[in-house]
Design a protein around this motif. Sequence first.
Motif, PDB file in Angstrom:
ATOM      1  N   ALA A  55      79.340 114.622 -22.185  1.00  0.00           N
ATOM      2  CA  ALA A  55      80.008 114.264 -23.434  1.00  0.00           C
ATOM      3  C   ALA A  55      79.140 114.514 -24.660  1.00  0.00           C
ATOM      4  N   GLY A  56      77.854 114.799 -24.455  1.00  0.00           N
ATOM      5  CA  GLY A  56      76.964 115.042 -25.589  1.00  0.00           C
ATOM      6  C   GLY A  56      76.669 113.791 -26.393  1.00  0.00           C
ATOM      7  N   LEU A  57      76.721 112.616 -25.734  1.00  0.00           N
ATOM      8  CA  LEU A  57      76.487 111.342 -26.423  1.00  0.00           C
ATOM      9  C   LEU A  57      75.115 110.804 -26.044  1.00  0.00           C
ATOM     10  N   LEU A  58      74.210 110.783 -26.992  1.00  0.00           N
ATOM     11  CA  LEU A  58      72.870 110.245 -26.764  1.00  0.00           C
ATOM     12  C   LEU A  58      72.903 108.740 -26.959  1.00  0.00           C
ATOM     13  N   SER A  59      72.624 108.006 -25.868  1.00  0.00           N
ATOM     14  CA  SER A  59      72.663 106.544 -25.913  1.00  0.00           C
ATOM     15  C   SER A  59      71.257 105.979 -25.762  1.00  0.00           C
ATOM     16  N   PHE A  60      70.940 104.999 -26.588  1.00  0.00           N
ATOM     17  CA  PHE A  60      69.681 104.271 -26.481  1.00  0.00           C
ATOM     18  C   PHE A  60      69.910 102.869 -25.913  1.00  0.00           C
ATOM     19  N   GLY A  61      71.095 102.650 -25.332  1.00  0.00           N
ATOM     20  CA  GLY A  61      71.393 101.310 -24.830  1.00  0.00           C
ATOM     21  C   GLY A  61      72.071 101.312 -23.479  1.00  0.00           C
ATOM     22  N   HIS A  62      71.847 102.342 -22.675  1.00  0.00           N
ATOM     23  CA  HIS A  62      72.541 102.418 -21.389  1.00  0.00           C
ATOM     24  C   HIS A  62      72.087 101.319 -20.433  1.00  0.00           C
ATOM     25  N   ALA A  63      70.930 100.744 -20.669  1.00  0.00           N
ATOM     26  CA  ALA A  63      70.442  99.661 -19.816  1.00  0.00           C
ATOM     27  C   ALA A  63      71.316  98.414 -19.927  1.00  0.00           C
ATOM     28  N   MET A  64      72.116  98.309 -20.986  1.00  0.00           N
ATOM     29  CA  MET A  64      72.971  97.121 -21.095  1.00  0.00           C
ATOM     30  C   MET A  64      73.970  97.085 -19.951  1.00  0.00           C
ATOM     31  N   PHE A  65      74.456  98.218 -19.492  1.00  0.00           N
ATOM     32  CA  PHE A  65      75.378  98.245 -18.349  1.00  0.00           C
ATOM     33  C   PHE A  65      74.636  97.991 -17.044  1.00  0.00           C
ATOM     34  N   PHE A  66      73.462  98.587 -16.911  1.00  0.00           N
ATOM     35  CA  PHE A  66      72.635  98.388 -15.729  1.00  0.00           C
ATOM     36  C   PHE A  66      72.261  96.914 -15.583  1.00  0.00           C
ATOM     37  N   GLY A  67      71.766  96.320 -16.657  1.00  0.00           N
ATOM     38  CA  GLY A  67      71.380  94.915 -16.624  1.00  0.00           C
ATOM     39  C   GLY A  67      72.575  93.983 -16.501  1.00  0.00           C
ATOM     40  N   VAL A 218      83.618 104.485 -19.963  1.00  0.00           N
ATOM     41  CA  VAL A 218      83.875 103.328 -19.089  1.00  0.00           C
ATOM     42  C   VAL A 218      83.386 103.621 -17.673  1.00  0.00           C
ATOM     43  N   LEU A 219      83.654 104.825 -17.162  1.00  0.00           N
ATOM     44  CA  LEU A 219      83.196 105.193 -15.818  1.00  0.00           C
ATOM     45  C   LEU A 219      81.678 105.201 -15.754  1.00  0.00           C
ATOM     46  N   SER A 220      81.042 105.697 -16.789  1.00  0.00           N
ATOM     47  CA  SER A 220      79.581 105.710 -16.833  1.00  0.00           C
ATOM     48  C   SER A 220      79.019 104.299 -16.790  1.00  0.00           C
ATOM     49  N   GLY A 221      79.634 103.384 -17.541  1.00  0.00           N
ATOM     50  CA  GLY A 221      79.182 101.992 -17.527  1.00  0.00           C
ATOM     51  C   GLY A 221      79.381 101.328 -16.181  1.00  0.00           C
ATOM     52  N   ALA A 222      80.510 101.625 -15.512  1.00  0.00           N
ATOM     53  CA  ALA A 222      80.786 101.042 -14.201  1.00  0.00           C
ATOM     54  C   ALA A 222      79.762 101.507 -13.167  1.00  0.00           C
ATOM     55  N   LEU A 223      79.430 102.795 -13.179  1.00  0.00           N
ATOM     56  CA  LEU A 223      78.444 103.325 -12.230  1.00  0.00           C
ATOM     57  C   LEU A 223      77.064 102.740 -12.490  1.00  0.00           C
ATOM     58  N   ALA A 224      76.706 102.586 -13.765  1.00  0.00           N
ATOM     59  CA  ALA A 224      75.419 101.969 -14.095  1.00  0.00           C
ATOM     60  C   ALA A 224      75.383 100.517 -13.656  1.00  0.00           C
ATOM     61  N   GLY A 225      76.508  99.802 -13.786  1.00  0.00           N
ATOM     62  CA  GLY A 225      76.573  98.420 -13.324  1.00  0.00           C
ATOM     63  C   GLY A 225      76.403  98.309 -11.822  1.00  0.00           C
ATOM     64  N   LEU A 226      76.988  99.246 -11.070  1.00  0.00           N
ATOM     65  CA  LEU A 226      76.806  99.264  -9.617  1.00  0.00           C
ATOM     66  C   LEU A 226      75.349  99.502  -9.256  1.00  0.00           C
ATOM     67  N   ALA A 227      74.702 100.428  -9.963  1.00  0.00           N
ATOM     68  CA  ALA A 227      73.275 100.674  -9.728  1.00  0.00           C
ATOM     69  C   ALA A 227      72.457  99.424 -10.016  1.00  0.00           C
ATOM     70  N   GLY A 228      72.810  98.693 -11.080  1.00  0.00           N
ATOM     71  CA  GLY A 228      72.101  97.461 -11.401  1.00  0.00           C
ATOM     72  C   GLY A 228      72.256  96.405 -10.326  1.00  0.00           C
ATOM     73  N   ALA A 229      73.455  96.298  -9.732  1.00  0.00           N
ATOM     74  CA  ALA A 229      73.682  95.320  -8.665  1.00  0.00           C
ATOM     75  C   ALA A 229      72.803  95.636  -7.453  1.00  0.00           C
ATOM     76  N   PHE A 230      72.690  96.897  -7.082  1.00  0.00           N
ATOM     77  CA  PHE A 230      71.836  97.265  -5.953  1.00  0.00           C
ATOM     78  C   PHE A 230      70.357  97.084  -6.294  1.00  0.00           C
ATOM     79  N   TYR A 231      70.017  97.261  -7.558  1.00  0.00           N
ATOM     80  CA  TYR A 231      68.635  96.998  -7.988  1.00  0.00           C
ATOM     81  C   TYR A 231      68.298  95.527  -7.805  1.00  0.00           C
ATOM     82  N   ALA A 232      69.281  94.658  -8.043  1.00  0.00           N
ATOM     83  CA  ALA A 232      69.082  93.222  -7.836  1.00  0.00           C
ATOM     84  C   ALA A 232      68.899  92.908  -6.353  1.00  0.00           C
ATOM     85  N   ILE A 233      69.677  93.556  -5.491  1.00  0.00           N
ATOM     86  CA  ILE A 233      69.524  93.336  -4.051  1.00  0.00           C
ATOM     87  C   ILE A 233      68.153  93.793  -3.590  1.00  0.00           C
ATOM     88  N   LEU A 234      67.729  94.948  -4.076  1.00  0.00           N
ATOM     89  CA  LEU A 234      66.447  95.515  -3.652  1.00  0.00           C
ATOM     90  C   LEU A 234      65.284  94.604  -4.001  1.00  0.00           C
TER      91      LEU A 234
END
Length: 330
Positions: A55-67, A218-234
């Motif tokens: 999408a060519g969107l530079l984000s400096f806050g993608h960790a908000m979905f991960f966290g 929205v899909l990007s945020g959902a995938l980052a949230g899933l990665a964050g959940a597995f990071y918590a398990i790890l």
Amino acid sequence: MASRNAMLRRVGLVLGLVILAVMPWLLGSYQLRLFTEAVIFSLFAVSYNMLLGYAGLLSFGHAMFFGWGAFSFAVALNHIPGIPLVGALALAVASATVMGLVVGVLLLRVKGTPFALLTLAFNALVFAIGIKWQSVTGGDDGLGVVAPPLHLGLGQINVSSGANLYYFTLLIVGAAIAFAWYFTRTAMGQSVLLIRENEERMRFLGYNTHVSRLILFVLSGALAGLAGAFYAILNAFVSLDAVSIDMTTKVLLMTFIGGTGQFLGPVAGAFFFTYVQNFLSDLTDNWPLIMGALFIAMVLWVPGGLAGLAAKLSRGRSDDDQDGTLAGME
């Protein structure tokens, strides 16, 4: 030549799956945990590349979905008695999806520098919520995570650590990465690429560019949230580091080092960053300085990242083979 390349790709895919399947027998416990972490970060980097590369969107806050995904998972386990593992994961993804929808509706009205700065502001807002809402998030102390066993009808499997965690992560995260790849091949995914190249033309053709970009966000945020959940398990723990600007910096480095030009570039970048960081941190406390210098070098001399470098070497080898074939015919 095309059929040969297709066959080589199939053989490479099968070989890669076999290697992934036997990885617990090839690695020690610590190395297997490190490899599992790299798999999780691969999904995080792929989700970020969907914004930046497609999408060519530079984000400096993608960790908000991960966290947000990590804390949602931890909060569900700590505050909802008896919730199953799959239910907590689903809740984490759903909450990250809703957050992506709300943030996307507000932010996607702008592009470029204003968008990047607003994502940074939203990330700071989520970080502040994590600090102030101590009764739920634990504040600076974070939250402990005890993943319940995975129930499979006839029995249950402990996925808290070791080979079970690796296979569970590989299955779910691998499926999520495969879905992301499939999405980029659909008409919707391709339309986002075309919108990035020429938005006015796409509007003229009848596309609702705002909705297309919102779906991707929205899909990007959902995938980052899933990665964050597995990071918590790890880690069996979630702290504010998961939603900090440092985490966004990590995923940005992974994506740029791996390369945004090809889908698997961020996956290569995630593995490269994870293992190089681990190696350098054992050598010196100044490893962030070295990683920063490496990032600058990659941007200046290898702008396509590891994926671009591999593609360039592959093209060079193909050209050499073709020259050799032509010389033999002469």
